[in-house]
Scaffold this motif. Structure first.
Motif, PDB file in Angstrom:
ATOM      1  N   LYS A 293       0.862  -1.183   0.000  1.00 27.38           N
ATOM      2  CA  LYS A 293       0.000   0.000   0.000  1.00 27.38           C
ATOM      3  C   LYS A 293       0.896   1.230   0.000  1.00 27.38           C
ATOM      4  O   LYS A 293       1.858   1.292   0.750  1.00 27.38           O
ATOM      5  CB  LYS A 293      -0.895  -0.014   1.243  1.00 27.38           C
ATOM      6  N   ASP A 294       0.560   2.194  -0.842  1.00 22.57           N
ATOM      7  CA  ASP A 294       1.316   3.453  -0.928  1.00 22.57           C
ATOM      8  C   ASP A 294       2.813   3.207  -1.147  1.00 22.57           C
ATOM      9  O   ASP A 294       3.651   3.887  -0.558  1.00 22.57           O
ATOM     10  CB  ASP A 294       1.104   4.303   0.337  1.00 22.57           C
ATOM     11  N   GLY A 295       3.147   2.219  -1.972  1.00 23.02           N
ATOM     12  CA  GLY A 295       4.552   1.950  -2.307  1.00 23.02           C
ATOM     13  C   GLY A 295       5.332   1.197  -1.249  1.00 23.02           C
ATOM     14  O   GLY A 295       6.515   0.938  -1.412  1.00 23.02           O
ATOM     15  N   GLU A 296       4.697   0.842  -0.143  1.00 18.55           N
ATOM     16  CA  GLU A 296       5.383   0.097   0.910  1.00 18.55           C
ATOM     17  C   GLU A 296       4.814  -1.306   1.016  1.00 18.55           C
ATOM     18  O   GLU A 296       3.605  -1.498   0.942  1.00 18.55           O
ATOM     19  CB  GLU A 296       5.215   0.797   2.260  1.00 18.55           C
ATOM     20  N   VAL A 297       5.712  -2.286   1.197  1.00 13.44           N
ATOM     21  CA  VAL A 297       5.290  -3.680   1.359  1.00 13.44           C
ATOM     22  C   VAL A 297       5.519  -4.069   2.812  1.00 13.44           C
ATOM     23  O   VAL A 297       6.612  -3.901   3.344  1.00 13.44           O
ATOM     24  CB  VAL A 297       6.081  -4.614   0.410  1.00 13.44           C
ATOM     25  N   SER A 298       4.455  -4.581   3.453  1.00 16.14           N
ATOM     26  CA  SER A 298       4.541  -4.975   4.863  1.00 16.14           C
ATOM     27  C   SER A 298       4.263  -6.464   5.008  1.00 16.14           C
ATOM     28  O   SER A 298       3.367  -6.994   4.361  1.00 16.14           O
ATOM     29  CB  SER A 298       3.502  -4.209   5.689  1.00 16.14           C
ATOM     30  N   TYR A 299       5.028  -7.103   5.879  1.00 17.69           N
ATOM     31  CA  TYR A 299       4.866  -8.525   6.180  1.00 17.69           C
ATOM     32  C   TYR A 299       3.932  -8.673   7.372  1.00 17.69           C
ATOM     33  O   TYR A 299       4.054  -7.947   8.361  1.00 17.69           O
ATOM     34  CB  TYR A 299       6.240  -9.139   6.492  1.00 17.69           C
ATOM     35  N   GLU A 300       2.987  -9.593   7.276  1.00 19.59           N
ATOM     36  CA  GLU A 300       2.107  -9.910   8.406  1.00 19.59           C
ATOM     37  C   GLU A 300       2.311 -11.373   8.783  1.00 19.59           C
ATOM     38  O   GLU A 300       2.095 -12.255   7.972  1.00 19.59           O
ATOM     39  CB  GLU A 300       0.636  -9.681   8.059  1.00 19.59           C
ATOM     40  N   ARG A 301       2.727 -11.607  10.009  1.00 21.15           N
ATOM     41  CA  ARG A 301       2.978 -12.959  10.482  1.00 21.15           C
ATOM     42  C   ARG A 301       1.670 -13.695  10.747  1.00 21.15           C
ATOM     43  O   ARG A 301       1.530 -14.867  10.454  1.00 21.15           O
ATOM     44  CB  ARG A 301       3.828 -12.903  11.749  1.00 21.15           C
ATOM     45  N   ARG A 302       0.713 -12.978  11.328  1.00 20.09           N
ATOM     46  CA  ARG A 302      -0.570 -13.583  11.669  1.00 20.09           C
ATOM     47  C   ARG A 302      -1.676 -12.747  11.055  1.00 20.09           C
ATOM     48  O   ARG A 302      -1.641 -11.529  11.114  1.00 20.09           O
ATOM     49  CB  ARG A 302      -0.728 -13.609  13.187  1.00 20.09           C
ATOM     50  N   LEU A 303      -2.657 -13.422  10.480  1.00 19.60           N
ATOM     51  CA  LEU A 303      -3.774 -12.719   9.865  1.00 19.60           C
ATOM     52  C   LEU A 303      -4.976 -12.736  10.794  1.00 19.60           C
ATOM     53  O   LEU A 303      -5.354 -13.778  11.311  1.00 19.60           O
ATOM     54  CB  LEU A 303      -4.152 -13.383   8.536  1.00 19.60           C
ATOM     55  N   ASN A 304      -5.556 -11.567  11.019  1.00 22.74           N
ATOM     56  CA  ASN A 304      -6.813 -11.465  11.762  1.00 22.74           C
ATOM     57  C   ASN A 304      -7.504 -10.176  11.331  1.00 22.74           C
ATOM     58  O   ASN A 304      -6.929  -9.356  10.609  1.00 22.74           O
ATOM     59  CB  ASN A 304      -6.596 -11.538  13.276  1.00 22.74           C
ATOM     60  N   GLU A 305      -8.747 -10.017  11.755  1.00 13.44           N
ATOM     61  CA  GLU A 305      -9.542  -8.884  11.284  1.00 13.44           C
ATOM     62  C   GLU A 305      -8.902  -7.538  11.634  1.00 13.44           C
ATOM     63  O   GLU A 305      -8.842  -6.642  10.795  1.00 13.44           O
ATOM     64  CB  GLU A 305     -10.959  -8.953  11.865  1.00 13.44           C
TER      65      GLU A 305
END
Length: 109
Positions: free
Chosen positions: A55-67
């Protein structure tokens, strides 16, 4: 590595203002014990998935997915929240996250 390098292959689950990516990894374990007290060693494969939001040119890693984590990328959009509730989406499942992200991209485009 948690970073996403430019030459890595990823599955694009949703694309737009917010892009949701899944990186599938497979590890080969040579000679893992086949069980407690067992003398035989067995080779095995283990799979893992890493999740990224762009988003907005930045890539972020998410270890756990939740709402809560997913909605942070979707700016807490109330129309998307309603869509999630009406369609019983589970934001710990990648396919459901893709549907929510696509809805967000559709609304904000």
């Amino acid at each position: 590595s948690r970073r996403l390098d430019g030459d890595e292959f990823v599955e694009v689950m949703a694309e737009g203002a917010v892009t949701f990516l899944v990186k599938h990894e497979v590890s080969y374990n040579e000679g893992a014990n086949s069980g407690y007290g067992s003398a035989t060693k067995q080779a095995s494969y283990s799979g893992n998935e890493r999740y990224y939001f762009a988003k907005d040119g930045e890539v972020s890693y998410e270890r756990r997915l939740n709402e809560r984590r997913v909605m942070r990328y979707l700016n807490g959009n109330s129309e998307v929240k309603t869509f999630i509730q009406q369609n019983n989406l589970d934001l710990s499942r990648p396919a459901d996250i893709a549907r929510a992200v696509n809805k967000y991209n559709e609304i904000t485009s």
